[in-house]
Design an enzyme around this catalytic site. Structure first.
Site, PDB file in Angstrom:
ATOM      1  N   VAL A  20     124.545  14.719   8.917  1.00 45.78           N
ATOM      2  CA  VAL A  20     125.333  15.951   8.800  1.00 45.78           C
ATOM      3  C   VAL A  20     126.812  15.633   8.995  1.00 45.78           C
ATOM      4  CG1 VAL A  20     125.662  18.291   9.670  1.00 45.78           C
ATOM      5  CG2 VAL A  20     123.385  17.279   9.711  1.00 45.78           C
ATOM      6  N   PHE A  54     120.142  -1.776   3.298  1.00 45.03           N
ATOM      7  CA  PHE A  54     121.386  -2.480   3.603  1.00 45.03           C
ATOM      8  C   PHE A  54     122.391  -2.156   2.503  1.00 45.03           C
ATOM      9  CE2 PHE A  54     123.983  -6.370   4.509  1.00 45.03           C
ATOM     10  CZ  PHE A  54     124.131  -6.169   5.874  1.00 45.03           C
ATOM     11  N   ILE A  89     131.488  13.009  11.803  1.00 41.52           N
ATOM     12  CA  ILE A  89     131.839  14.153  12.674  1.00 41.52           C
ATOM     13  C   ILE A  89     130.682  14.402  13.651  1.00 41.52           C
ATOM     14  CG2 ILE A  89     132.350  16.629  12.718  1.00 41.52           C
ATOM     15  CD1 ILE A  89     133.683  16.310   9.990  1.00 41.52           C
ATOM     16  N   GLY A 122     128.680  12.987   8.134  1.00 45.47           N
ATOM     17  CA  GLY A 122     129.087  11.597   8.403  1.00 45.47           C
ATOM     18  C   GLY A 122     129.505  11.331   9.832  1.00 45.47           C
ATOM     19  N   GLU A 179     128.058  10.050  -6.915  1.00 44.54           N
ATOM     20  CA  GLU A 179     127.001   9.249  -7.544  1.00 44.54           C
ATOM     21  C   GLU A 179     127.146   9.335  -9.069  1.00 44.54           C
ATOM     22  OE1 GLU A 179     124.429   7.823  -5.732  1.00 44.54           O
ATOM     23  OE2 GLU A 179     125.356   8.501  -3.889  1.00 44.54           O
ATOM     24  N   ARG A 197     115.169  -3.775  -1.129  1.00 44.54           N
ATOM     25  CA  ARG A 197     114.312  -3.712  -2.316  1.00 44.54           C
ATOM     26  C   ARG A 197     114.536  -4.898  -3.252  1.00 44.54           C
ATOM     27  NH1 ARG A 197     115.830   1.528  -5.370  1.00 44.54           N
ATOM     28  NH2 ARG A 197     117.741   0.547  -4.697  1.00 44.54           N
ATOM     29  N   LYS A 214     122.439  19.936   4.780  1.00 45.57           N
ATOM     30  CA  LYS A 214     123.159  19.765   6.049  1.00 45.57           C
ATOM     31  C   LYS A 214     123.212  21.086   6.811  1.00 45.57           C
ATOM     32  CE  LYS A 214     125.914  16.073   4.020  1.00 45.57           C
ATOM     33  NZ  LYS A 214     127.100  15.776   3.224  1.00 45.57           N
ATOM     34  N   LYS A 218     119.428  13.326   4.875  1.00 46.07           N
ATOM     35  CA  LYS A 218     119.480  14.791   5.082  1.00 46.07           C
ATOM     36  C   LYS A 218     118.411  15.547   4.303  1.00 46.07           C
ATOM     37  CE  LYS A 218     122.950  13.251   2.562  1.00 46.07           C
ATOM     38  NZ  LYS A 218     124.248  12.659   2.549  1.00 46.07           N
TER      39      LYS A 218
HETATM   40  N1  LIG Z   1     126.784   6.858   1.663  1.00 40.35           N
HETATM   41  C1  LIG Z   1     127.191   7.724   2.592  1.00 40.35           C
HETATM   42  O1  LIG Z   1     128.378   7.852   2.838  1.00 40.35           O
HETATM   43  C2  LIG Z   1     126.169   8.528   3.357  1.00 40.35           C
HETATM   44  C3  LIG Z   1     126.630   9.458   4.307  1.00 40.35           C
HETATM   45  C4  LIG Z   1     125.697  10.176   5.062  1.00 40.35           C
HETATM   46  C5  LIG Z   1     124.338   9.952   4.861  1.00 40.35           C
HETATM   47  N2  LIG Z   1     123.934   9.066   3.919  1.00 40.35           N
HETATM   48  C6  LIG Z   1     122.484   8.838   3.762  1.00 40.35           C
HETATM   49  O2  LIG Z   1     122.191   7.517   4.200  1.00 40.35           O
HETATM   50  C7  LIG Z   1     121.102   6.989   3.449  1.00 40.35           C
HETATM   51  C8  LIG Z   1     121.518   5.673   2.805  1.00 40.35           C
HETATM   52  O3  LIG Z   1     122.572   5.942   1.904  1.00 40.35           O
HETATM   53  P1  LIG Z   1     123.436   4.757   1.270  1.00 40.35           P
HETATM   54  O4  LIG Z   1     124.642   5.419   0.675  1.00 40.35           O
HETATM   55  O5  LIG Z   1     123.636   3.676   2.249  1.00 40.35           O
HETATM   56  O6  LIG Z   1     122.458   4.266   0.100  1.00 40.35           O
HETATM   57  P2  LIG Z   1     122.622   2.955  -0.803  1.00 40.35           P
HETATM   58  O7  LIG Z   1     123.997   2.390  -0.684  1.00 40.35           O
HETATM   59  O8  LIG Z   1     122.145   3.343  -2.155  1.00 40.35           O
HETATM   60  O9  LIG Z   1     121.610   1.910  -0.153  1.00 40.35           O
HETATM   61  C9  LIG Z   1     120.243   2.137  -0.165  1.00 40.35           C
HETATM   62  C10 LIG Z   1     119.527   0.954   0.446  1.00 40.35           C
HETATM   63  O10 LIG Z   1     118.130   1.266   0.474  1.00 40.35           O
HETATM   64  C11 LIG Z   1     117.420   0.141   0.006  1.00 40.35           C
HETATM   65  N3  LIG Z   1     116.147   0.570  -0.581  1.00 40.35           N
HETATM   66  C12 LIG Z   1     115.936   1.523  -1.519  1.00 40.35           C
HETATM   67  N4  LIG Z   1     114.617   1.605  -1.829  1.00 40.35           N
HETATM   68  C13 LIG Z   1     113.993   0.679  -1.072  1.00 40.35           C
HETATM   69  C14 LIG Z   1     112.658   0.251  -0.952  1.00 40.35           C
HETATM   70  N5  LIG Z   1     111.696   0.798  -1.690  1.00 40.35           N
HETATM   71  N6  LIG Z   1     112.372  -0.728  -0.070  1.00 40.35           N
HETATM   72  C15 LIG Z   1     113.349  -1.314   0.680  1.00 40.35           C
HETATM   73  N7  LIG Z   1     114.651  -0.949   0.594  1.00 40.35           N
HETATM   74  C16 LIG Z   1     114.972   0.028  -0.266  1.00 40.35           C
HETATM   75  C17 LIG Z   1     118.326  -0.494  -1.022  1.00 40.35           C
HETATM   76  O11 LIG Z   1     117.928  -1.832  -1.220  1.00 40.35           O
HETATM   77  P3  LIG Z   1     118.750  -2.806  -2.223  1.00 40.35           P
HETATM   78  O12 LIG Z   1     119.996  -3.162  -1.470  1.00 40.35           O
HETATM   79  O13 LIG Z   1     117.853  -3.967  -2.375  1.00 40.35           O
HETATM   80  O14 LIG Z   1     118.979  -2.026  -3.456  1.00 40.35           O
HETATM   81  C18 LIG Z   1     119.690  -0.344  -0.345  1.00 40.35           C
HETATM   82  O15 LIG Z   1     119.941  -1.424   0.514  1.00 40.35           O
HETATM   83  C19 LIG Z   1     120.712   8.071   2.448  1.00 40.35           C
HETATM   84  O16 LIG Z   1     119.686   8.851   2.978  1.00 40.35           O
HETATM   85  C20 LIG Z   1     121.971   8.924   2.349  1.00 40.35           C
HETATM   86  O17 LIG Z   1     121.699  10.274   1.986  1.00 40.35           O
HETATM   87  C21 LIG Z   1     124.802   8.355   3.163  1.00 40.35           C
END
Ligand SMILES: NC(=O)c1ccc[n+]([C@@H]2O[C@H](COP(=O)([O-])OP(=O)(O)OC[C@H]3O[C@@H](n4cnc5c(N)ncnc54)[C@H](OP(=O)(O)O)[C@@H]3O)[C@@H](O)[C@H]2O)c1
Length: 402
Positions: free
Chosen positions: A123, A11, A127, A125, A181, A38, A196, A96
């Site tokens: 891949v 989340f 699009i 976002g 990051e 987590r 991607k 990805k």
């Molecule tokens: N951000 C983007 O714009 C974007 C775009 C395309 C794809 N993605 C992909 O989407 C995925 C999520 O990205 P995000 O940016 O949303 O990441 P994020 O903001 O860092 O959120 C990660 C979530 O995963 C949870 N988590 C991590 N380890 C866990 C565990 N062991 N057990 C349960 N929950 C766990 C975290 O829990 P807590 O909240 O408790 O920390 C957090 O809610 C990734 O694979 C990323 O590559 C992201």
């Protein structure tokens, strides 16, 4: 009408975006019934009763119809997806790295358990490129795909070109604004767009292309003189991901490219992405938009949920003949410090050369395997100049030699 039950993992940025888009949608008959996260003691923008801290309690809930995996840990994501498939439960994911590194096995598992996974958000976002590759372009003979697949690096490069600031300041701004990051390695070294590209190319050509088969380097070593060269020649530098097919061979690359204002990539600014598709029948088509972010990526995930509820997985067309992957000669600009002057001898032909006190550069034809080796050297940078007729800049350059 049945209301489908979704188990959500994560989340964070995308998880919340998906939750919000689902809850404001009136056409999809589905609801999130459990969310695994987590950290306890976090304030969450959803009913506290939904949250659990144990992945298995979601995975083992027989009432759940499908899973949405949006955590940031590729190993755990893989284990969730594999367990879900083995239980015959469809999954939507956006991870990805996990997908690119395990696509072959994941296709086998989908066949074995007759259960689909979808991953549009992985891949570029928002699009809708995978869906279009899988349906509309399935009948097209795609000759190339080129694009900007990484929002963080495009944001950094836009800042450098539009605001005349240094790479370090632009990276700091990207981090402060949430576009990069705190550890930006995967983005700035070009790994993220490689994952991607690997997924996209596998869908286009019907043969799984592992990321290890794609040469990549990023923008992290570019120097002020490289940016100055671009500006003096009315060019921009963009981190381009591309796959091209010619003579039944594929070439794939992620690397910085010089692009002129005649190229649609030139005009893509900040965190936006672009995908240009060159088809034998349709010619050039372009999709561009937000390549990341909470709501844009959440929407891509929601669109996959809708397809899954219709029973729609990916087609995974099969290549009749496996095409070899080839990367031979490219035209590149290579800049280097004087102690690396041997670089000049690696070029097969040279169209322009500059020797200066602090750095030198050469533009010409060089084998990509040699570029891959020398780019690892400190103070050696390579920017691709070819790839599109208009990008053949060397004939247009009038540069005064020091
Ligand atoms: N951000 C983007 O714009 C974007 C775009 C395309 C794809 N993605 C992909 O989407 C995925 C999520 O990205 P995000 O940016 O949303 O990441 P994020 O903001 O860092 O959120 C990660 C979530 O995963 C949870 N988590 C991590 N380890 C866990 C565990 N062991 N057990 C349960 N929950 C766990 C975290 O829990 P807590 O909240 O408790 O920390 C957090 O809610 C990734 O694979 C990323 O590559 C992201």
């Amino acid at each position: 009408m049945k209301k489908y039950k979704i188990g959500l993992f994560g989340f964070g940025c995308v998880g919340q975006g998906f939750f919000e888009t689902l809850n404001s949608n009136t056409e999809i008959s589905a609801e999130v019934v459990k969310i695994a996260v987590r950290q306890k003691n976090q304030v969450r923008k959803a009913d506290a009763k939904l949250f659990v801290y144990d992945i298995d309690s979601v995975l083992n809930d027989d009432d759940i119809d499908l899973f949405v995996e949006l955590i940031d840990d590729p190993d755990l994501a893989l284990s969730i997806v594999k367990t879900a498939l083995s239980k015959g439960k469809p999954v939507v994911t956006a991870n990805k790295k996990m997908l690119a590194e395990n696509l072959e096995e994941l296709i086998e598992l989908q066949n074995k358990y007759k259960t689909p996974i979808r991953y549009e958000g992985a891949v570029c976002g928002s699009i809708p490129i995978l869906k279009n590759i899988d349906t509309y372009y399935n009948s097209e003979k795609i000759e190339s795909i080129k694009g900007i697949f990484n929002g963080s690096t495009n944001y950094i490069l836009s800042k450098i070109f539009n605001e005349n600031i240094s790479y370090e300041s632009a990276l700091k701004s990207a981090q402060e604004n949430g576009f990069a990051e705190s550890d930006p390695t995967l983005d700035v070294e070009g790994h993220d767009p490689k994952y991607k590209l690997s997924i996209l190319a596998s869908h286009i050509f019907g043969q799984v292309i592992h990321p290890s088969q794609i040469i990549n380097w990023g923008i992290n070593k570019l120097q002020k003189h490289d940016f100055d060269f671009a500006k003096e020649n009315d060019l921009k530098i963009k981190l381009v991901a591309k796959v091209e097919e010619a003579d039944n061979e594929l070439s794939l690359l992620v690397a910085p490219h010089f692009v002129s204002k005649y190229n649609p990539l030139y005009h893509i600014e900040d965190e936006n992405n672009i995908v240009t598709i060159e088809g034998a029948y349709s010619g050039q088509q372009i999709l561009s938009g937000k390549g990341a972010g909470s709501l844009p990526t959440g929407l891509a995930v929601l669109s996959d949920v809708r397809e899954i509820l219709k029973g729609q997985g990916y087609n995974y067309k099969k290549s009749l003949v496996l095409k070899p992957i080839k990367n031979d000669l490219v035209e590149a600009y290579v800049s280097f410090s004087l102690k690396h002057s041997f670089v000049t001898e690696l070029f097969q032909s040279i169209t322009e050369r500059y020797v200066g006190k602090d750095y030198s550069y050469v533009i010409g034809q060089i084998k990509i395997s040699q570029l891959q080796t020398i780019i690892k050297l400190k103070s050696v940078n390579a920017i691709i100049t070819s790839g599109n007729k208009i990008e053949n800049i060397t004939s247009k350059i009038s540069y005064s030699y020091a």
